[in-house]
Enzyme design. Structure first.
Site, short mmCIF file in Angstrom:
data_model
loop_
_atom_site.label_atom_id
_atom_site.label_comp_id
_atom_site.label_asym_id
_atom_site.label_seq_id
_atom_site.Cartn_x
_atom_site.Cartn_y
_atom_site.Cartn_z
N CYS A 2 17.44 35.78 27.84
CA CYS A 2 16.64 35.75 29.07
C CYS A 2 16.82 34.40 29.77
CB CYS A 2 15.16 35.98 28.84
SG CYS A 2 14.81 37.51 27.98
N ARG A 27 22.73 34.73 29.68
CA ARG A 27 21.56 34.72 28.80
C ARG A 27 20.93 36.10 28.64
NH1 ARG A 27 19.88 29.59 27.72
NH2 ARG A 27 17.93 30.43 26.97
N TRP A 77 17.01 40.17 28.64
CA TRP A 77 17.69 40.84 27.52
C TRP A 77 16.54 41.44 26.71
CZ3 TRP A 77 17.76 40.87 22.17
CH2 TRP A 77 18.88 41.43 21.56
N ASN A 103 10.57 33.59 28.50
CA ASN A 103 11.70 33.68 27.59
C ASN A 103 11.17 33.39 26.20
OD1 ASN A 103 14.14 33.51 26.28
ND2 ASN A 103 14.71 31.53 27.14
N GLY A 104 11.48 34.23 25.23
CA GLY A 104 10.98 34.02 23.86
C GLY A 104 10.30 35.28 23.36
N GLU A 486 37.08 36.86 12.72
CA GLU A 486 36.80 36.46 14.10
C GLU A 486 37.59 37.33 15.09
OE1 GLU A 486 34.63 34.87 15.55
OE2 GLU A 486 35.45 34.31 17.48
N LYS A 490 35.82 39.61 17.91
CA LYS A 490 36.13 39.49 19.35
C LYS A 490 36.44 40.86 19.92
CE LYS A 490 34.82 36.39 20.32
NZ LYS A 490 34.25 35.46 19.45
N GLU A 493 33.24 43.06 20.12
CA GLU A 493 32.26 42.57 21.09
C GLU A 493 32.60 42.97 22.52
OE1 GLU A 493 32.32 38.24 20.28
OE2 GLU A 493 30.16 38.42 20.41
N HIS A 509 41.28 48.22 -2.65
CA HIS A 509 40.09 48.58 -3.44
C HIS A 509 39.16 49.52 -2.67
CE1 HIS A 509 41.14 45.90 -6.68
NE2 HIS A 509 41.37 44.94 -5.79
N LYS A 609 24.16 35.61 25.18
CA LYS A 609 24.85 34.39 24.72
C LYS A 609 24.01 33.62 23.69
CE LYS A 609 28.31 31.47 25.10
NZ LYS A 609 29.52 31.91 24.42
#
Ligand code: AGP
Length: 614
Positions: A2, A27, A77, A103-104, A486, A490, A493, A509, A609
């Site tokens: 947010c 955000r 968000w 925000n929070g 990674e 990527k 995402e 395995h 983010k």
């Protein structure tokens, strides 16, 4: 998560709020809204989806908006309640006398909601935030003063918040406050702006006040006054900030992600500058404030982080164990905080966080600090929340990273870990014979990164061919297992393609059962280490199951072209330093596949983010 903007002054309030929110899109981006103090009314406009939808809405209601003098805005968000218009911020009290953006997370919102309903408050949304608007409104009935009402409401809240609040009865000020969520005030000439991050203010001013937890600011057009909960006046400390205008421009690239990938050679070059002055001298890390004696006698190192930062930490384990001979545990912060761990006063805890705002990592650091551990924070935001708990802060100096998918911050974190591991080895007197060669090779990394970037056109073509697959398996061994992880992260995402990473030796395995001609296997192959031949064997096993084979390799062995369907070459590099290079083709592959599929590269669905909730 947010983004918040508040503005008071004579400029175009709508434009400033929308432009500010635009810079904070990273955000959160599932809905947005503004509240404008206009014609002695509070007018609220919200829209679901991207900020563009709010912009469209504001242009259709242009004639309703006369001459607002102040306003607050929010980009969301969703945490509590779906991403819809009712749940979008700003939120108002029952009589709409109070309007807030937040925000929070308010952890005790359910209890508060019940109490407020009993008092007659009428709730419209499913959010945790709305209770704050009602609570302040109730307190306002007694105090008749917004700042005092906020002061009375805050002790009733549990959780994290950055809040901007307006009252219909106070047409000349915005009140703002924070606790465990970022909020800054930009001080201009006869205008002031409040925001959750620097990009939202830099077009207006470079003078910033960093608000601390539980400090309440009353922001007027020509003044800012701050006090804490007990009424003590806090002097306003205005800091001149370095304006990173390039960071919030795409500089001609189609997406921030691509621009940020291309920034990596210079970021690494700048980080090396002044750290390795001479390959035969010790690495310079003056930011490490922990005594050399303490570092020499550490019983263990623990690395805690999330997501991409966790992958950097996993490589850090190899480096610290290999160079300095100290045992290292690496753990996702979200796991560390909910188990009985062995951190004590002889432990060094390294927390890695690009944003410095990740709730899981901050909670883990607080716990570790509580146990007496030494804390080193590796972050791209040295002004962030997490640094408050650090004994030493290593700023990775990658510049503001706008794209949600971390790229340049990752290689900057990696380089910082290389430098720290060498620093520790030098203090401990370990492996001194090989460290000079390592430092020499590190200095050549930026040029080799540039070489990889010149092959982007070729990687783009290969990405187009690969974009038809719906699933991928990534494999790696040793120091490049986290690179494979990674690479897979990527891809998932930003393209929403299922990609899973495994240690190459683990393939047989179980995961090998997944393989057929529709499941490409992507590997990292760096000669010079036993794992090279072993990984080739694992690729052969995959080939025998008809999997298409792709590799990122520094090998010149012509035999590889018989085995692999797609080869992406990187310059020659030692195995231990190769993660700094091998990740770049993976970043480019993910970028071009996502771009080719027409996905929203910089703002992938469901992500934010900074993840400020646990
Ligand atoms: C990276 O591409 C992701 N967006 C995500 O995994 C991120 O690395 C993670 O949320 C940790 O963030 P931090 O580094 O800011 O703490």
């Amino acid at each position: 998560m947010c983004g918040i903007v508040g503005y008071i002054g004579n400029s175009d309030v709508v434009e400033i709020l929308v432009n500010g929110l635009n810079t904070l899109k990273y955000r959160g981006y599932d809905s947005a809204g503004v509240a404008l103090f206009d014609e002695n009314k509070i007018k609220v406009y919200k829209a679901v989806g991207k900020l563009e939808n709010l912009k469209d809405k504001l242009s259709t209601v242009k004639s309703e908006i006369k001459n607002p003098f102040m306003g607050i805005g929010h980009i969301r968000w969703a945490t509590h309640g779906k991403a819809n218009e009712v749940n979008a911020h700003p939120h108002t009290s029952t009589t709409s006398d109070i309007v807030i953006v937040h925000n929070g997370i308010i952890e005790n919102f359910k209890e508060l909601r019940e109490e407020l309903i009993k008092k007659g408050c009428v709730f419209k949304s499913e959010t945790d935030t709305e209770v704050v608007a009602h609570l302040i409104s109730e307190e306002y009935k007694n105090t008749k003063n917004l700042k005092e009402a906020v002061k009375n409401a805050l002790p009733q809240l549990k959780g994290a918040y950055a809040l901007c609040i307006m009252s219909i009865n106070e047409p000349d000020n915005i009140v703002c406050v924070r606790k465990n969520a970022p909020l800054i005030i930009g001080v201009g000439e006869n205008e002031n702006i409040i925001a959750s991050d620097i990009p939202a203010i830099i077009s207006l001013t470079s003078n910033i006040i960093y608000l601390n937890d539980d400090e309440i600011a009353v922001v007027k057009k020509d003044s800012v006054s701050i006090e804490n909960l007990d009424g003590t006046i806090i002097p306003c400390k205005i800091v001149k900030m370095f304006v990173e205008t390039d960071a919030i421009s795409k500089m001609g690239y189609k997406h921030y992600m691509l621009k940020e990938i291309h920034e990596q050679p210079n970021i690494v070059r700048n980080l090396l500058n002044g750290r390795i002055i001479d390959v035969n001298s010790s690495v310079e890390l003056p930011e490490i404030k922990i005594s050399k004696d303490t570092l020499k006698n550490l019983s263990k190192v623990q690395i805690i982080a999330c997501g991409t930062s966790l992958h950097a930490g996993q490589i850090g384990k190899y480096l610290i164990e290999d160079f300095a001979g100290v045992s290292v545990e690496v753990e996702p912060a979200s796991e560390y905080i909910y188990r009985k761990n062995t951190t004590d006063e002889n432990s060094l805890v390294i927390a890695i966080s690009q944003s410095g705002e990740t709730a899981d990592t901050i909670t883990a650091v607080k716990q570790a600090k509580g146990k007496g551990a030494y804390i080193v924070v590796i972050t791209n935001r040295p002004d962030s929340n997490i640094t408050r708990y650090a004994d030493s802060v290593l700023n990775v100096n990658a510049g503001i990273e706008v794209s949600v998918a971390a790229t340049k911050s990752y290689t900057a974190q990696l380089l910082t870990l290389y430098l720290f591991a060498i620093y520790l080895a030098e203090i401990k007197g370990e492996n001194l014979d090989k460290l000079s060669d390592l430092k020499r090779e590190l200095l050549s990394i930026p040029t080799k990164m540039e070489e990889i970037l010149t092959t982007e056109g070729d990687i783009e073509k290969k990405s187009e061919q690969l974009s038809k697959y719906k699933n991928f398996v990534y494999i790696g061994r040793g120091v490049n297992l986290p690179t494979a992880m990674e690479g897979a992260l990527k891809l998932k995402e930003i393209s929403y393609i299922n990609a899973n990473a495994y240690p190459a030796g683990e393939l047989k395995h179980g995961p090998i059962a997944l393989l057929d001609e529709n499941m490409p296997v992507v590997s990292v192959l760096i000669p010079g280490h036993i794992s090279y031949d072993k990984t080739i064997s694992n690729c052969e096993e995959a080939k025998a199951r008809n999997a298409k084979l792709i590799t990122v390799t520094s090998s010149n062995d012509e035999k590889l072209s018989k085995l692999f369907d797609v080869i992406i070459k990187i310059p020659e590099v030692s195995d231990i330093l190769s993660p700094l290079l091998s990740v770049i083709p993976f970043q480019l592959l993910a970028y071009h596949i996502s771009n080719f599929l027409g996905k929203d590269v910089d703002q992938p669905r469901n992500l934010a983010k900074s993840v400020t909730v646990e």
